[in-house]
Design a protein around this motif. Structure first.
Motif, PDB file in Angstrom:
ATOM      1  N   ALA A 305       0.823  -1.209   0.000  1.00  0.00           N
ATOM      2  CA  ALA A 305       0.000   0.000   0.000  1.00  0.00           C
ATOM      3  C   ALA A 305       0.859   1.261   0.000  1.00  0.00           C
ATOM      4  O   ALA A 305       0.475   2.282  -0.592  1.00  0.00           O
ATOM      5  CB  ALA A 305      -0.940  -0.004   1.204  1.00  0.00           C
ATOM      6  N   LEU A 306       2.023   1.201   0.631  1.00  0.00           N
ATOM      7  CA  LEU A 306       2.904   2.367   0.674  1.00  0.00           C
ATOM      8  C   LEU A 306       3.411   2.749  -0.705  1.00  0.00           C
ATOM      9  O   LEU A 306       3.714   3.917  -0.963  1.00  0.00           O
ATOM     10  CB  LEU A 306       4.099   2.085   1.587  1.00  0.00           C
ATOM     11  N   PHE A 307       3.511   1.766  -1.600  1.00  0.00           N
ATOM     12  CA  PHE A 307       4.117   1.980  -2.912  1.00  0.00           C
ATOM     13  C   PHE A 307       3.099   1.978  -4.049  1.00  0.00           C
ATOM     14  O   PHE A 307       3.490   2.114  -5.212  1.00  0.00           O
ATOM     15  CB  PHE A 307       5.163   0.888  -3.185  1.00  0.00           C
ATOM     16  N   MET A 308       1.810   1.848  -3.740  1.00  0.00           N
ATOM     17  CA  MET A 308       0.814   1.715  -4.795  1.00  0.00           C
ATOM     18  C   MET A 308       0.733   2.972  -5.652  1.00  0.00           C
ATOM     19  O   MET A 308       0.679   4.094  -5.137  1.00  0.00           O
ATOM     20  CB  MET A 308      -0.553   1.398  -4.196  1.00  0.00           C
ATOM     21  N   GLN A 309       0.697   2.771  -6.967  1.00  0.00           N
ATOM     22  CA  GLN A 309       0.595   3.868  -7.924  1.00  0.00           C
ATOM     23  C   GLN A 309      -0.409   3.505  -9.016  1.00  0.00           C
ATOM     24  O   GLN A 309      -0.346   2.414  -9.582  1.00  0.00           O
ATOM     25  CB  GLN A 309       1.954   4.142  -8.587  1.00  0.00           C
ATOM     26  N   ASP A 310      -1.322   4.432  -9.287  1.00  0.00           N
ATOM     27  CA  ASP A 310      -2.148   4.330 -10.494  1.00  0.00           C
ATOM     28  C   ASP A 310      -1.301   4.533 -11.730  1.00  0.00           C
ATOM     29  O   ASP A 310      -1.492   3.892 -12.758  1.00  0.00           O
ATOM     30  CB  ASP A 310      -3.227   5.430 -10.491  1.00  0.00           C
ATOM     31  N   GLU A 311      -0.384   5.491 -11.616  1.00  0.00           N
ATOM     32  CA  GLU A 311       0.450   5.865 -12.753  1.00  0.00           C
ATOM     33  C   GLU A 311       1.765   6.437 -12.230  1.00  0.00           C
ATOM     34  O   GLU A 311       1.793   7.104 -11.203  1.00  0.00           O
ATOM     35  CB  GLU A 311      -0.255   6.915 -13.621  1.00  0.00           C
ATOM     36  N   VAL A 312       2.845   6.123 -12.917  1.00  0.00           N
ATOM     37  CA  VAL A 312       4.111   6.789 -12.671  1.00  0.00           C
ATOM     38  C   VAL A 312       4.468   7.597 -13.910  1.00  0.00           C
ATOM     39  O   VAL A 312       4.146   7.199 -15.041  1.00  0.00           O
ATOM     40  CB  VAL A 312       5.249   5.802 -12.335  1.00  0.00           C
ATOM     41  N   PHE A 313       5.110   8.742 -13.702  1.00  0.00           N
ATOM     42  CA  PHE A 313       5.489   9.564 -14.844  1.00  0.00           C
ATOM     43  C   PHE A 313       6.810  10.250 -14.560  1.00  0.00           C
ATOM     44  O   PHE A 313       7.196  10.465 -13.408  1.00  0.00           O
ATOM     45  CB  PHE A 313       4.402  10.585 -15.203  1.00  0.00           C
ATOM     46  N   ASN A 314       7.511  10.558 -15.645  1.00  0.00           N
ATOM     47  CA  ASN A 314       8.805  11.185 -15.551  1.00  0.00           C
ATOM     48  C   ASN A 314       9.181  11.697 -16.937  1.00  0.00           C
ATOM     49  O   ASN A 314       8.374  11.613 -17.868  1.00  0.00           O
ATOM     50  CB  ASN A 314       9.867  10.198 -15.023  1.00  0.00           C
ATOM     51  N   GLU A 315      10.386  12.192 -17.068  1.00  0.00           N
ATOM     52  CA  GLU A 315      10.858  12.725 -18.337  1.00  0.00           C
ATOM     53  C   GLU A 315      11.759  11.722 -19.051  1.00  0.00           C
ATOM     54  O   GLU A 315      12.190  10.718 -18.477  1.00  0.00           O
ATOM     55  CB  GLU A 315      11.638  14.022 -18.112  1.00  0.00           C
TER      56      GLU A 315
END
Length: 530
Positions: A305-315
């Motif tokens: 739960a601490l690391f849950m992501q719907d989406e990750v984004f970056n350049e």
């Protein structure tokens, strides 16, 4: 789509329903970078890289720490040890390779640090030695060969990249055997590591008062209180570059001591404890603090739960004008507990949907792929389409903008392994080819250049996907907590690795630069259906 996202008042209500007050101790990711458990999302020794690492005990207490290195594909252990740190101690090490020749050359751990480590590396005459007389520990394949075999490769080159974790097992004190005093360096800077080693010897070798941890692992051990932090640098000495990142730090990982023998399988991230019967995670989402409580047998869900992501984004930057190369590290530190067939059986556990099998087959030679939705944009908000693809289907779905995905993008960025490297605009990769920057063999390439995009931003989504008929496909969702709430997406962490080559600074001289930037992301928490 109508999302049921928790409001602040509902969040507090669920906290109280779980029998906790908002101030109750619970696991969280420490924004200051210190904690009881540290997650380092990547190491590599490929393509002439070596990985330098350090961990710091920022407190005046002694620390017993389990360090575990996991290979990238199925997160099987390639080396683990107990590390005992004196107050304010700093332990350093490096991971290197003797040769690029695969498959016979593993990653190796080298440390010349005086901190007490079991099994010992420094001055261990049973280990191989370098020309400078320093001993090193080769990573091993025992956890994925023989009786522990899985569908991935058996060779030692599988140990050359992966991730690692450090878990504080407890604080070392002087209550029973003056163990903390043994950790304190003498006038020459050397602690009494012999006492630490003898404390774990069999009773057939030493009497109980000497082998006291063999008799009682909690002697001179108090519950952990955190304060660990660290850093990793990936160094390419030939190119003259160094990329550094800080690990994710978990506060309040356990309220009880977890001290075990160096060869024990525990503790792992599945041993989180808030109370005797629960593991509790507190996570910010949309400016609100959400508390999720899980039964202790599902403590791994609290960590996820601490690391849950719907989406990750970056350049990403790949333009030839700056000699750019970009790769994203995407590590799922708890994935093994949901997908390794040896742990969970033949059915994956949510939020994952596919098993990493024990036995290879024609359809699966050693992966546990996840479904990914991807979006790519250049620096001027173009192109006018984004890319939304579900590998379970043979058609392209409409994008978030309402335009169909261009058919020139025909590769899906499946995250097949525990640690993954997503490359941008690199040549099509054969199964044994290495990525340009990190030398990764667990690489997926995104050909953004097919859209005439060389620099910009990208997003990888893990939760939901809209189809042609407007219906919603939920790709990945964590199992409900005790109040029925669900974290959406996948447990992911990592960073963007980027390098630049400047050939114009001095005629005939190439200047190289590199950096690492942590991923950004979105997380959402859903109420149970009404």
């Amino acid at each position: 789509m109508k999302k049921h996202i928790l409001s602040a008042s509902i969040a507090v209500g669920l906290v109280m329903a779980a029998g906790l007050s908002p101030a109750t101790q619970a696991m969280s990711l420490n924004a200051q970078g210190t904690g009881q458990a540290l997650i380092f999302p990547y190491y590599t020794v490929n393509s002439a890289n070596q990985t330098l690492l350090s961990v710091v005990n920022g407190t005046e207490a002694g620390k017993a720490v389990r360090i575990r290195f996991r290979e990238a594909r199925n997160a099987r252990t390639v080396f683990s040890a107990n590390l005992y740190l004196s107050p304010f101690d700093v332990w350093t090490a490096s991971i290197f390779s003797l040769s690029e020749t695969a498959p016979s050359n593993p990653g190796n751990l080298l440390t010349f640090d005086n901190s007490c480590m079991l099994p010992r590396i420094k001055n261990n005459l049973n280990l191989p030695v370098l020309s400078n007389q320093r001993r090193y520990q080769p990573f091993t394949n025992y956890a994925y060969t023989g009786a522990s075999n899985d569908a991935g490769p058996d060779t030692l080159d599988r140990t050359r990249e992966g991730y690692f974790e450090m878990i504080e097992m407890g604080e070392v004190v002087n209550r029973d055997h003056n163990t903390l005093n043994a950790l304190l360096p003498d006038t020459s800077g050397i602690p009494n590591c012999q006492q630490i080693e003898r404390a774990w010897l069999p009773l057939s070798v030493e009497p109980p008062n000497v082998a006291y941890w063999t008799v009682n692992a909690m002697a001179d051990i108090d519950p952990p209180r955190g304060g660990l932090f660290g850093v990793v640098s990936i160094v390419d000495a030939l190119a003259g570059t160094m990329m550094s990142y800080q690990p994710d730090a978990i506060d309040a990982f356990s309220s009880i001591a977890l001290h075990t023998a160096p060869n024990a399988a525990q503790p792992t991230l599945a041993d989180a404890r808030t109370t005797a019967t629960t593991a509790v995670a507190q996570v910010f989402t949309d400016g609100r603090l959400i508390t999720s409580t899980y039964p202790v047998e599902r403590a791994i869900d609290a960590v996820s739960a601490l690391f849950m992501q719907d989406e990750v984004f970056n350049e990403f930057v790949t333009h030839a004008n700056v000699g750019g190369a970009s790769e994203w590290v995407l590590t799922m530190p708890t994935k093994y507990a949901y997908t390794d067939e040896a742990i969970v059986g033949q059915t994956a556990i949510a939020p994952f949907t596919r098993i990493f099998p024990i036995t290879a087959s024609a359809s699966n030679t050693g992966t546990a792929a996840v479904d990914v939705r991807r979006n790519i944009f250049d620096r001027e908000e173009g192109p006018t389409v984004s890319i939304s693809c579900n590998p379970a289907y043979d058609i392209f779905f409409y994008c978030d903008t309402g335009f169909p995905s261009p058919p020139v993008i025909n590769e899906f960025p499946l995250l097949r392994w525990a640690s993954n490297v997503v490359a941008f605009n690199q040549a099509p990769q054969s199964p044994d080819a290495a990525s340009t920057l990190l030398g990764s063999k667990v690489t997926i390439n995104i050909p953004a250049a097919d859209l005439n995009v060389f620099d910009g931003r990208a997003g990888l989504g893990f939760h939901s996907l809209n189809t042609f008929d407007g219906s919603l496909i939920h790709l990945h969702r964590l199992r409900p907590d005790q109040a029925g709430g669900i974290w959406n997406g996948l447990p992911v962490t990592g960073f963007w690795a980027v390098s630049y080559t400047n050939g114009q600074l001095t005629p005939g001289v190439l200047s190289n630069y590199a950096a690492a930037y942590k991923h950004r992301g979105e997380n959402t928490f859903s109420l149970p259906p009404e």
